[in-house]
Write an enzyme that holds these catalytic residues in place. Structure first.
Site, PDB file in Angstrom:
ATOM      1  N   LYS A  33       0.840  -1.204   0.000  1.00 30.29           N
ATOM      2  CA  LYS A  33       0.000   0.000   0.000  1.00 30.29           C
ATOM      3  C   LYS A  33       0.874   1.253   0.000  1.00 30.29           C
ATOM      4  O   LYS A  33       0.586   2.217  -0.718  1.00 30.29           O
ATOM      5  CB  LYS A  33      -0.909   0.012   1.235  1.00 30.29           C
ATOM      6  CG  LYS A  33      -1.982  -1.042   1.217  1.00 30.29           C
ATOM      7  CD  LYS A  33      -2.743  -1.008   2.528  1.00 30.29           C
ATOM      8  CE  LYS A  33      -3.741  -2.128   2.634  1.00 30.29           C
ATOM      9  NZ  LYS A  33      -4.481  -2.101   3.903  1.00 30.29           N
TER      10      LYS A  33
ATOM     11  N   GLY B 178      -1.047   1.867   6.426  1.00 27.41           N
ATOM     12  CA  GLY B 178      -1.053   0.838   7.462  1.00 27.41           C
ATOM     13  C   GLY B 178      -1.972  -0.308   7.107  1.00 27.41           C
ATOM     14  O   GLY B 178      -2.824  -0.209   6.221  1.00 27.41           O
ATOM     15  N   ASP B 179      -1.795  -1.398   7.820  1.00 27.14           N
ATOM     16  CA  ASP B 179      -2.662  -2.548   7.694  1.00 27.14           C
ATOM     17  C   ASP B 179      -2.742  -3.234   9.052  1.00 27.14           C
ATOM     18  O   ASP B 179      -1.839  -3.094   9.880  1.00 27.14           O
ATOM     19  CB  ASP B 179      -2.157  -3.526   6.630  1.00 27.14           C
ATOM     20  CG  ASP B 179      -3.251  -4.503   6.197  1.00 27.14           C
ATOM     21  OD1 ASP B 179      -4.298  -4.023   5.737  1.00 27.14           O
ATOM     22  OD2 ASP B 179      -3.062  -5.715   6.341  1.00 27.14           O
ATOM     23  N   THR B 180      -3.816  -3.962   9.272  1.00 23.09           N
ATOM     24  CA  THR B 180      -4.052  -4.637  10.546  1.00 23.09           C
ATOM     25  C   THR B 180      -4.505  -6.058  10.279  1.00 23.09           C
ATOM     26  O   THR B 180      -5.305  -6.299   9.375  1.00 23.09           O
ATOM     27  CB  THR B 180      -5.137  -3.887  11.348  1.00 23.09           C
ATOM     28  OG1 THR B 180      -4.695  -2.550  11.556  1.00 23.09           O
ATOM     29  CG2 THR B 180      -5.385  -4.545  12.697  1.00 23.09           C
TER      30      THR B 180
ATOM     31  N   TYR C 271       0.699  -2.718  11.423  1.00 19.05           N
ATOM     32  CA  TYR C 271       1.989  -2.259  10.904  1.00 19.05           C
ATOM     33  C   TYR C 271       1.702  -0.988  10.128  1.00 19.05           C
ATOM     34  O   TYR C 271       0.739  -0.926   9.365  1.00 19.05           O
ATOM     35  CB  TYR C 271       2.615  -3.324  10.002  1.00 19.05           C
ATOM     36  CG  TYR C 271       3.996  -2.979   9.497  1.00 19.05           C
ATOM     37  CD1 TYR C 271       5.058  -2.799  10.372  1.00 19.05           C
ATOM     38  CD2 TYR C 271       4.237  -2.854   8.137  1.00 19.05           C
ATOM     39  CE1 TYR C 271       6.329  -2.495   9.913  1.00 19.05           C
ATOM     40  CE2 TYR C 271       5.508  -2.553   7.659  1.00 19.05           C
ATOM     41  CZ  TYR C 271       6.554  -2.383   8.556  1.00 19.05           C
ATOM     42  OH  TYR C 271       7.805  -2.076   8.084  1.00 19.05           O
TER      43      TYR C 271
END
Length: 186
Positions: free
Chosen positions: A49, A66-68, A103
């Protein structure tokens, strides 16, 4: 700052920090990631991303991506694609311990800052009727594991270790700290 995400929750969290931002996203196909290791997956998704947003917008103003993910310690629990998958993933979490890992990357003028944060939840067993009502509401859509710790899952939390913001998808404590550092250097 550019928030490179279409997430309403991430936008809400970032707004709470007082940082002025615009929300834009670029296309990145998370389904192209075939790795099942939860930590590697969240890093690859965020980096993918981030690279797309860097191509779209450059880094003359700070960009945040970000990603979760959720894991029960064994498997990667991703965003459910339908109600049956959501039911299965939420049942894995019911009465169990889960880790929610976010992150995030901030890029600004050639410098890159990153952070991996984890929040651990210990849940009571979910009430079956309550779970079905939640599933039928559709509120689980777009959330890792279908879990909304600020919503449905909140009443079932026995114990939490870590930041709620991490579990909601953006560790704003870290974002604010880095944002203050980079804007004071400018």
């Amino acid at each position: 700052m550019i928030l490179c995400s279409s997430s309403k929750v991430r936008a809400f969290l970032l707004k709470q920090t007082g940082i002025k931002f615009i929300q834009k996203s670029c296309e990145f196909d998370e389904d192209s990631i075939t790795i099942n290791n939860p930590l590697e997956f969240v890093k690859l998704a965020t980096k993918g991303k981030f690279k797309e947003c860097l191509k779209c917008y450059g880094d003359e103003i700070p960009i945040l991506s970000g990603d979760t993910i959720i894991t029960d310690g064994k498997v990667l629990i991703r965003k459910p694609k339908n109600i049956n998958e959501a039911r299965k993933l939420l049942q894995i979490q019911s009465g169990n311990k889960i880790d929610i890992v976010t992150y995030q990357i901030i890029g600004y003028k050639g410098k890159v800052y990153d952070n991996l944060s984890k929040t651990t939840y210990f849940f009571e067993k979910f009430d079956e009727v309550d779970l079905e009502n939640y599933l039928n509401s559709g509120e689980w859509q777009g959330s890792a594991g279908g879990c909304k710790v600020e919503g449905f899952c909140k009443k079932y939390i026995k114990q939490v270790n870590g930041y709620e913001t991490t579990a909601m998808g953006l560790t704003t404590e870290w974002v604010k700290e880095i944002y203050d550092i980079i804007t004071n250097q400018s």
